[in-house]
Design a protein around this motif. Structure first.
Motif, PDB file in Angstrom:
ATOM      1  N   PRO A   4      -8.262  92.291 -33.122  1.00  0.00           N
ATOM      2  CA  PRO A   4      -9.107  91.097 -33.200  1.00  0.00           C
ATOM      3  C   PRO A   4      -8.424  89.964 -32.520  1.00  0.00           C
ATOM      4  O   PRO A   4      -7.366  89.913 -32.538  1.00  0.00           O
ATOM      5  CB  PRO A   4      -9.378  90.826 -34.697  1.00  0.00           C
ATOM      6  CG  PRO A   4      -9.122  92.282 -35.469  1.00  0.00           C
ATOM      7  CD  PRO A   4      -8.257  92.747 -34.534  1.00  0.00           C
ATOM      8  N   SER A   5      -9.229  89.364 -31.834  1.00  0.00           N
ATOM      9  CA  SER A   5      -8.694  87.962 -31.174  1.00  0.00           C
ATOM     10  C   SER A   5      -8.124  87.044 -32.216  1.00  0.00           C
ATOM     11  O   SER A   5      -8.310  87.112 -33.154  1.00  0.00           O
ATOM     12  CB  SER A   5      -9.772  87.546 -30.311  1.00  0.00           C
ATOM     13  OG  SER A   5     -10.801  87.068 -30.920  1.00  0.00           O
ATOM     14  N   ALA A   6      -7.284  86.241 -31.524  1.00  0.00           N
ATOM     15  CA  ALA A   6      -6.815  85.062 -32.389  1.00  0.00           C
ATOM     16  C   ALA A   6      -5.492  85.675 -33.275  1.00  0.00           C
ATOM     17  O   ALA A   6      -5.810  85.672 -34.307  1.00  0.00           O
ATOM     18  CB  ALA A   6      -7.463  84.087 -32.961  1.00  0.00           C
ATOM     19  N   SER A   7      -4.674  86.487 -32.912  1.00  0.00           N
ATOM     20  CA  SER A   7      -4.141  87.438 -33.742  1.00  0.00           C
ATOM     21  C   SER A   7      -3.126  86.721 -34.899  1.00  0.00           C
ATOM     22  O   SER A   7      -3.019  87.055 -35.957  1.00  0.00           O
ATOM     23  CB  SER A   7      -3.252  88.623 -32.874  1.00  0.00           C
ATOM     24  OG  SER A   7      -2.163  87.734 -32.248  1.00  0.00           O
ATOM     25  N   ARG A   8      -2.932  85.725 -34.526  1.00  0.00           N
ATOM     26  CA  ARG A   8      -1.978  84.994 -35.509  1.00  0.00           C
ATOM     27  C   ARG A   8      -2.817  84.465 -36.732  1.00  0.00           C
ATOM     28  O   ARG A   8      -2.408  84.426 -37.709  1.00  0.00           O
ATOM     29  CB  ARG A   8      -1.199  83.716 -34.805  1.00  0.00           C
ATOM     30  CG  ARG A   8      -1.919  82.538 -34.976  1.00  0.00           C
ATOM     31  CD  ARG A   8      -1.263  81.296 -34.370  1.00  0.00           C
ATOM     32  NE  ARG A   8      -1.119  81.498 -32.982  1.00  0.00           N
ATOM     33  CZ  ARG A   8      -1.116  80.454 -32.113  1.00  0.00           C
ATOM     34  NH1 ARG A   8      -1.032  79.292 -32.356  1.00  0.00           N
ATOM     35  NH2 ARG A   8      -0.848  80.751 -30.718  1.00  0.00           N
ATOM     36  N   ARG A   9      -4.042  84.430 -36.621  1.00  0.00           N
ATOM     37  CA  ARG A   9      -5.024  83.911 -37.784  1.00  0.00           C
ATOM     38  C   ARG A   9      -5.835  85.328 -38.361  1.00  0.00           C
ATOM     39  O   ARG A   9      -6.221  85.177 -39.321  1.00  0.00           O
ATOM     40  CB  ARG A   9      -5.993  83.052 -37.259  1.00  0.00           C
ATOM     41  CG  ARG A   9      -5.561  81.749 -36.769  1.00  0.00           C
ATOM     42  CD  ARG A   9      -6.646  80.732 -36.276  1.00  0.00           C
ATOM     43  NE  ARG A   9      -6.048  79.497 -36.255  1.00  0.00           N
ATOM     44  CZ  ARG A   9      -5.525  78.974 -35.369  1.00  0.00           C
ATOM     45  NH1 ARG A   9      -5.123  79.604 -34.218  1.00  0.00           N
ATOM     46  NH2 ARG A   9      -4.986  77.574 -35.351  1.00  0.00           N
ATOM     47  N   THR A  10      -5.732  86.416 -37.642  1.00  0.00           N
ATOM     48  CA  THR A  10      -6.345  87.538 -38.122  1.00  0.00           C
ATOM     49  C   THR A  10      -5.453  88.730 -38.434  1.00  0.00           C
ATOM     50  O   THR A  10      -6.044  89.964 -38.867  1.00  0.00           O
ATOM     51  CB  THR A  10      -7.245  88.011 -37.118  1.00  0.00           C
ATOM     52  OG1 THR A  10      -7.006  88.297 -35.787  1.00  0.00           O
ATOM     53  CG2 THR A  10      -8.542  86.869 -37.244  1.00  0.00           C
ATOM     54  N   ALA A  11      -4.194  88.688 -37.983  1.00  0.00           N
ATOM     55  CA  ALA A  11      -3.399  90.109 -37.996  1.00  0.00           C
ATOM     56  C   ALA A  11      -3.124  90.441 -39.395  1.00  0.00           C
ATOM     57  O   ALA A  11      -3.090  91.724 -39.638  1.00  0.00           O
ATOM     58  CB  ALA A  11      -2.134  89.579 -37.603  1.00  0.00           C
ATOM     59  N   VAL A  12      -3.249  89.703 -40.256  1.00  0.00           N
ATOM     60  CA  VAL A  12      -3.050  90.064 -41.959  1.00  0.00           C
ATOM     61  C   VAL A  12      -4.324  90.941 -42.245  1.00  0.00           C
ATOM     62  O   VAL A  12      -4.242  92.170 -42.748  1.00  0.00           O
ATOM     63  CB  VAL A  12      -2.882  89.042 -42.948  1.00  0.00           C
ATOM     64  CG1 VAL A  12      -2.974  89.489 -44.336  1.00  0.00           C
ATOM     65  CG2 VAL A  12      -1.376  88.311 -42.666  1.00  0.00           C
ATOM     66  N   VAL A  13      -5.597  90.357 -41.949  1.00  0.00           N
ATOM     67  CA  VAL A  13      -6.858  90.950 -42.286  1.00  0.00           C
ATOM     68  C   VAL A  13      -6.885  92.231 -41.423  1.00  0.00           C
ATOM     69  O   VAL A  13      -7.085  93.332 -42.118  1.00  0.00           O
ATOM     70  CB  VAL A  13      -7.936  90.254 -41.974  1.00  0.00           C
ATOM     71  CG1 VAL A  13      -9.090  90.696 -42.364  1.00  0.00           C
ATOM     72  CG2 VAL A  13      -7.853  88.708 -42.812  1.00  0.00           C
ATOM     73  N   TRP A  14      -6.597  92.499 -40.171  1.00  0.00           N
ATOM     74  CA  TRP A  14      -6.785  93.436 -39.326  1.00  0.00           C
ATOM     75  C   TRP A  14      -5.926  94.784 -40.096  1.00  0.00           C
ATOM     76  O   TRP A  14      -6.240  95.869 -39.949  1.00  0.00           O
ATOM     77  CB  TRP A  14      -6.392  93.179 -37.951  1.00  0.00           C
ATOM     78  CG  TRP A  14      -6.380  94.562 -37.190  1.00  0.00           C
ATOM     79  CD1 TRP A  14      -5.446  95.044 -36.391  1.00  0.00           C
ATOM     80  CD2 TRP A  14      -7.520  95.392 -36.956  1.00  0.00           C
ATOM     81  NE1 TRP A  14      -5.824  96.020 -35.726  1.00  0.00           N
ATOM     82  CE2 TRP A  14      -7.048  96.361 -36.018  1.00  0.00           C
ATOM     83  CE3 TRP A  14      -8.614  95.456 -37.316  1.00  0.00           C
ATOM     84  CZ2 TRP A  14      -7.884  97.286 -35.496  1.00  0.00           C
ATOM     85  CZ3 TRP A  14      -9.620  96.254 -37.148  1.00  0.00           C
ATOM     86  CH2 TRP A  14      -9.093  97.570 -36.221  1.00  0.00           C
TER      87      TRP A  14
END
Length: 253
Positions: A4-14
């Motif tokens: 998902p885009s904006a990886s620093r904000r979504t990396a954990v969820v992904w």
């Protein structure tokens, strides 16, 4: 395959979600899962999930968001595995099948609905009976309190901390925020078993973007820091978002 885009904000969820999808494939004896993304918007998670080979249905109230979803899916070459329908969590079964999905995503929904418990109950009822995985993402109270305080808005921080919905004032764009305890209570009430809780955007919203963009390897280091802190309750309590992963308590019936 993109994350998902904006990886620093979504990396954990992904990373948590991808692991859950892989586990569901192994336990279900199928390579292709039916995934429902409620409030999925333009497909920030739906398209990467489809790129893994799964079928994804996105329910969102915005026609513009669904148009963006269609375009994004086409650009990724997964338009045959992504379907968008207009609707919301409260009227979910007007547009999708009850009990028809292996995995359900409920990201950024409970903050906005009138009755979070009822909406989450509908979302969980979309899972196949006795099996399935829920990925729940919602705004965290602690992150808002810290953010207002660090910006010098101490009265607003106190209002968010002590208010019934975690709002810092009338101009607050977020209708509702949750503590980890409140969010897991809502999931427990549906009959699912909470298997993991993660704090999301513990640091990302507090660190100036320019710092991350100019320092060598800062993006990677920040993502690794977020991942390391995400499972620790002390940091979950101050995260901007909270992610809960839950499974059906009984399988196969």
């Amino acid at each position: 395959m993109s994350r998902p885009s904006a990886s620093r904000r979504t990396a954990v969820v992904w990373e948590v979600l991808r692991g859950a999808l892989d586990q569901r494939v192994k336990s279900g004896g199928t390579d292709v899962l039916d995934v429902l993304d409620t409030g999925g918007g333009t497909g920030n998670f739906a398209v990467p999930v489809a790129e893994l080979g799964h079928r994804v249905t996105v329910v969102d109230p915005s026609p513009n968001a669904l148009f963006g979803l269609e375009r994004r899916a086409a650009e990724a070459g997964v338009e045959d595995r992504v379907r968008g329908v207009q609707g919301d969590a409260h009227g979910l079964f007007d547009v999708v099948e009850r009990g028809g999905y292996d995995v359900v995503l409920c990201h950024g929904v409970l903050e906005y609905v009138d009755d979070p418990a009822a909406a989450l109950g509908n979302v969980v009822a979309a899972l196949r009976p006795g099996t399935g995985t829920l990925s729940l993402l919602a705004a965290g109270l602690g992150g808002a309190v810290f953010g207002r305080a660090l910006a010098g808005h101490f009265t607003e921080a106190r209002r968010a901390l002590t208010g019934p919905d975690g709002r810092w004032g009338g101009s607050d764009p977020m209708p509702r925020r949750f503590t980890p305890e409140r969010l897991t209570e809502l999931v427990d009430a549906t009959g699912l078993n909470v298997t993991a809780v993660h704090g999301v955007r513990v640091f990302a919203d507090l660190i100036p973007g320019a710092l991350v963009e100019t320092e060598p390897d800062a993006e990677r280091a920040l993502v690794e820091l977020e991942s390391a802190a995400s499972e620790l309750p002390a940091f979950q309590a101050v995260a901007s978002q909270l992610h809960v992963l839950a499974e059906a308590r009984y399988h196969g019936g």
